[in-house]
Design a protein around this motif. Sequence first.
Motif, PDB file in Angstrom:
ATOM      1  N   ARG A  20       0.826  -1.215   0.000  1.00  0.00           N
ATOM      2  CA  ARG A  20       0.000   0.000   0.000  1.00  0.00           C
ATOM      3  C   ARG A  20       0.860   1.266   0.000  1.00  0.00           C
ATOM      4  O   ARG A  20       0.717   2.134   0.844  1.00  0.00           O
ATOM      5  CB  ARG A  20      -0.985   0.004   1.160  1.00  0.00           C
ATOM      6  N   GLN A  21       1.771   1.327  -0.989  1.00  0.00           N
ATOM      7  CA  GLN A  21       2.645   2.485  -1.098  1.00  0.00           C
ATOM      8  C   GLN A  21       3.138   2.660  -2.529  1.00  0.00           C
ATOM      9  O   GLN A  21       3.170   1.714  -3.303  1.00  0.00           O
ATOM     10  CB  GLN A  21       3.833   2.366  -0.152  1.00  0.00           C
ATOM     11  N   ILE A  22       3.486   3.893  -2.845  1.00  0.00           N
ATOM     12  CA  ILE A  22       4.139   4.200  -4.110  1.00  0.00           C
ATOM     13  C   ILE A  22       5.631   4.293  -3.814  1.00  0.00           C
ATOM     14  O   ILE A  22       6.044   5.003  -2.899  1.00  0.00           O
ATOM     15  CB  ILE A  22       3.653   5.551  -4.685  1.00  0.00           C
ATOM     16  N   GLU A  23       6.421   3.573  -4.567  1.00  0.00           N
ATOM     17  CA  GLU A  23       7.874   3.604  -4.405  1.00  0.00           C
ATOM     18  C   GLU A  23       8.469   4.388  -5.571  1.00  0.00           C
ATOM     19  O   GLU A  23       7.985   4.283  -6.704  1.00  0.00           O
ATOM     20  CB  GLU A  23       8.427   2.184  -4.362  1.00  0.00           C
ATOM     21  N   PHE A  24       9.489   5.191  -5.283  1.00  0.00           N
ATOM     22  CA  PHE A  24      10.104   6.012  -6.308  1.00  0.00           C
ATOM     23  C   PHE A  24      11.516   6.400  -5.898  1.00  0.00           C
ATOM     24  O   PHE A  24      11.910   6.218  -4.747  1.00  0.00           O
ATOM     25  CB  PHE A  24       9.269   7.270  -6.577  1.00  0.00           C
ATOM     26  N   SER A  25      12.262   6.925  -6.854  1.00  0.00           N
ATOM     27  CA  SER A  25      13.613   7.425  -6.597  1.00  0.00           C
ATOM     28  C   SER A  25      13.618   8.933  -6.749  1.00  0.00           C
ATOM     29  O   SER A  25      12.835   9.498  -7.505  1.00  0.00           O
ATOM     30  CB  SER A  25      14.612   6.820  -7.578  1.00  0.00           C
ATOM     31  N   GLY A  26      14.525   9.544  -6.012  1.00  0.00           N
ATOM     32  CA  GLY A  26      14.684  10.989  -6.104  1.00  0.00           C
ATOM     33  C   GLY A  26      16.134  11.357  -5.853  1.00  0.00           C
ATOM     34  O   GLY A  26      16.906  10.573  -5.298  1.00  0.00           O
ATOM     35  N   GLU A  27      16.492  12.563  -6.258  1.00  0.00           N
ATOM     36  CA  GLU A  27      17.874  13.016  -6.147  1.00  0.00           C
ATOM     37  C   GLU A  27      17.926  14.303  -5.340  1.00  0.00           C
ATOM     38  O   GLU A  27      17.062  15.169  -5.451  1.00  0.00           O
ATOM     39  CB  GLU A  27      18.427  13.251  -7.555  1.00  0.00           C
ATOM     40  N   SER A  29      21.275  16.846  -3.706  1.00  0.00           N
ATOM     41  CA  SER A  29      22.712  17.073  -3.475  1.00  0.00           C
ATOM     42  C   SER A  29      23.588  16.047  -4.199  1.00  0.00           C
ATOM     43  O   SER A  29      24.591  15.586  -3.667  1.00  0.00           O
ATOM     44  CB  SER A  29      23.015  17.059  -1.980  1.00  0.00           C
ATOM     45  N   GLY A  30      23.170  15.655  -5.403  1.00  0.00           N
ATOM     46  CA  GLY A  30      23.958  14.736  -6.203  1.00  0.00           C
ATOM     47  C   GLY A  30      23.840  13.272  -5.814  1.00  0.00           C
ATOM     48  O   GLY A  30      24.482  12.426  -6.408  1.00  0.00           O
ATOM     49  N   GLU A  31      23.023  12.951  -4.837  1.00  0.00           N
ATOM     50  CA  GLU A  31      22.826  11.569  -4.390  1.00  0.00           C
ATOM     51  C   GLU A  31      21.422  11.099  -4.763  1.00  0.00           C
ATOM     52  O   GLU A  31      20.471  11.877  -4.725  1.00  0.00           O
ATOM     53  CB  GLU A  31      22.981  11.465  -2.872  1.00  0.00           C
ATOM     54  N   THR A  32      21.287   9.815  -5.085  1.00  0.00           N
ATOM     55  CA  THR A  32      19.991   9.218  -5.388  1.00  0.00           C
ATOM     56  C   THR A  32      19.512   8.443  -4.175  1.00  0.00           C
ATOM     57  O   THR A  32      20.294   7.706  -3.550  1.00  0.00           O
ATOM     58  CB  THR A  32      20.082   8.291  -6.608  1.00  0.00           C
ATOM     59  N   TYR A  33      18.229   8.599  -3.855  1.00  0.00           N
ATOM     60  CA  TYR A  33      17.618   7.932  -2.707  1.00  0.00           C
ATOM     61  C   TYR A  33      16.352   7.220  -3.159  1.00  0.00           C
ATOM     62  O   TYR A  33      15.693   7.651  -4.104  1.00  0.00           O
ATOM     63  CB  TYR A  33      17.246   8.957  -1.624  1.00  0.00           C
ATOM     64  N   ASP A  34      16.018   6.134  -2.455  1.00  0.00           N
ATOM     65  CA  ASP A  34      14.777   5.408  -2.690  1.00  0.00           C
ATOM     66  C   ASP A  34      13.764   5.818  -1.625  1.00  0.00           C
ATOM     67  O   ASP A  34      14.103   5.921  -0.441  1.00  0.00           O
ATOM     68  CB  ASP A  34      14.999   3.898  -2.626  1.00  0.00           C
ATOM     69  N   PHE A  35      12.517   6.034  -2.064  1.00  0.00           N
ATOM     70  CA  PHE A  35      11.458   6.485  -1.174  1.00  0.00           C
ATOM     71  C   PHE A  35      10.242   5.586  -1.298  1.00  0.00           C
ATOM     72  O   PHE A  35      10.034   4.933  -2.319  1.00  0.00           O
ATOM     73  CB  PHE A  35      11.026   7.917  -1.537  1.00  0.00           C
ATOM     74  N   ALA A  36       9.430   5.609  -0.250  1.00  0.00           N
ATOM     75  CA  ALA A  36       8.131   4.949  -0.266  1.00  0.00           C
ATOM     76  C   ALA A  36       7.128   5.920   0.330  1.00  0.00           C
ATOM     77  O   ALA A  36       7.333   6.457   1.416  1.00  0.00           O
ATOM     78  CB  ALA A  36       8.160   3.656   0.542  1.00  0.00           C
ATOM     79  N   LEU A  37       6.057   6.173  -0.412  1.00  0.00           N
ATOM     80  CA  LEU A  37       4.983   7.056   0.031  1.00  0.00           C
ATOM     81  C   LEU A  37       3.775   6.193   0.355  1.00  0.00           C
ATOM     82  O   LEU A  37       3.220   5.532  -0.533  1.00  0.00           O
ATOM     83  CB  LEU A  37       4.633   8.066  -1.064  1.00  0.00           C
ATOM     84  N   GLN A  38       3.388   6.171   1.603  1.00  0.00           N
ATOM     85  CA  GLN A  38       2.254   5.359   2.038  1.00  0.00           C
ATOM     86  C   GLN A  38       0.956   5.885   1.425  1.00  0.00           C
ATOM     87  O   GLN A  38       0.786   7.086   1.248  1.00  0.00           O
ATOM     88  CB  GLN A  38       2.167   5.365   3.559  1.00  0.00           C
ATOM     89  N   TYR A  39       0.047   4.976   1.101  1.00  0.00           N
ATOM     90  CA  TYR A  39      -1.247   5.369   0.543  1.00  0.00           C
ATOM     91  C   TYR A  39      -1.966   6.362   1.462  1.00  0.00           C
ATOM     92  O   TYR A  39      -2.659   7.250   0.990  1.00  0.00           O
ATOM     93  CB  TYR A  39      -2.147   4.151   0.355  1.00  0.00           C
ATOM     94  N   ASP A  40      -1.802   6.203   2.782  1.00  0.00           N
ATOM     95  CA  ASP A  40      -2.459   7.113   3.723  1.00  0.00           C
ATOM     96  C   ASP A  40      -2.015   8.554   3.500  1.00  0.00           C
ATOM     97  O   ASP A  40      -2.808   9.489   3.634  1.00  0.00           O
ATOM     98  CB  ASP A  40      -2.176   6.710   5.170  1.00  0.00           C
ATOM     99  N   VAL A  41      -0.757   8.749   3.166  1.00  0.00           N
ATOM    100  CA  VAL A  41      -0.238  10.092   2.905  1.00  0.00           C
ATOM    101  C   VAL A  41      -0.845  10.632   1.612  1.00  0.00           C
ATOM    102  O   VAL A  41      -1.261  11.790   1.529  1.00  0.00           O
ATOM    103  CB  VAL A  41       1.299  10.101   2.819  1.00  0.00           C
ATOM    104  N   LEU A  42      -0.926   9.776   0.614  1.00  0.00           N
ATOM    105  CA  LEU A  42      -1.528  10.170  -0.654  1.00  0.00           C
ATOM    106  C   LEU A  42      -2.996  10.533  -0.449  1.00  0.00           C
ATOM    107  O   LEU A  42      -3.487  11.519  -1.007  1.00  0.00           O
ATOM    108  CB  LEU A  42      -1.376   9.037  -1.667  1.00  0.00           C
ATOM    109  N   ASP A  52      -6.465   4.828  -8.003  1.00  0.00           N
ATOM    110  CA  ASP A  52      -5.463   4.825  -9.067  1.00  0.00           C
ATOM    111  C   ASP A  52      -4.321   5.716  -8.581  1.00  0.00           C
ATOM    112  O   ASP A  52      -4.244   6.905  -8.921  1.00  0.00           O
ATOM    113  CB  ASP A  52      -6.073   5.337 -10.374  1.00  0.00           C
ATOM    114  N   PRO A  53      -3.433   5.179  -7.718  1.00  0.00           N
ATOM    115  CA  PRO A  53      -2.480   5.995  -6.983  1.00  0.00           C
ATOM    116  C   PRO A  53      -1.422   6.735  -7.791  1.00  0.00           C
ATOM    117  O   PRO A  53      -1.031   7.833  -7.416  1.00  0.00           O
ATOM    118  CB  PRO A  53      -1.814   5.018  -6.021  1.00  0.00           C
ATOM    119  N   VAL A  54      -0.939   6.172  -8.883  1.00  0.00           N
ATOM    120  CA  VAL A  54       0.163   6.817  -9.609  1.00  0.00           C
ATOM    121  C   VAL A  54      -0.251   8.182 -10.185  1.00  0.00           C
ATOM    122  O   VAL A  54       0.484   9.155 -10.014  1.00  0.00           O
ATOM    123  CB  VAL A  54       0.773   5.884 -10.679  1.00  0.00           C
TER     124      VAL A  54
END
Length: 89
Positions: A20-27, A29-42, A52-54
């Motif tokens: 129950r989350q959307i997973e994505f990458s973000g950058e 300060s020049g670093e890439t990180y993996d994130f998870a956004l819980q459906y509750d936050v959305l 249709d969460p995306v």
Amino acid sequence: MAESQITIDPTTPFDNVDNRQIEFSGEASGETYDFALQYDVLEALAGTIPTDPVPLFQRHGDEIAAAATRALARDPNQGRVVISENDLG
């Protein structure tokens, strides 16, 4: 930790229905990180239960990037930074 704003990679959002989350990458300060956004936050951002969460994720990208920045500053050592309602502005 003073991070620059997260820039979400628009090709990475993945709807992880089982968790129950959307997973994505973000950058930042020049670093890439993996994130998870819980459906509750959305749901809190959109004011509706995500069926249709995306597309909802994409519509609220600026707010999600800001929340991701706060979540990363809170705990930068996570393998995947989980964004919760506490990270909303």
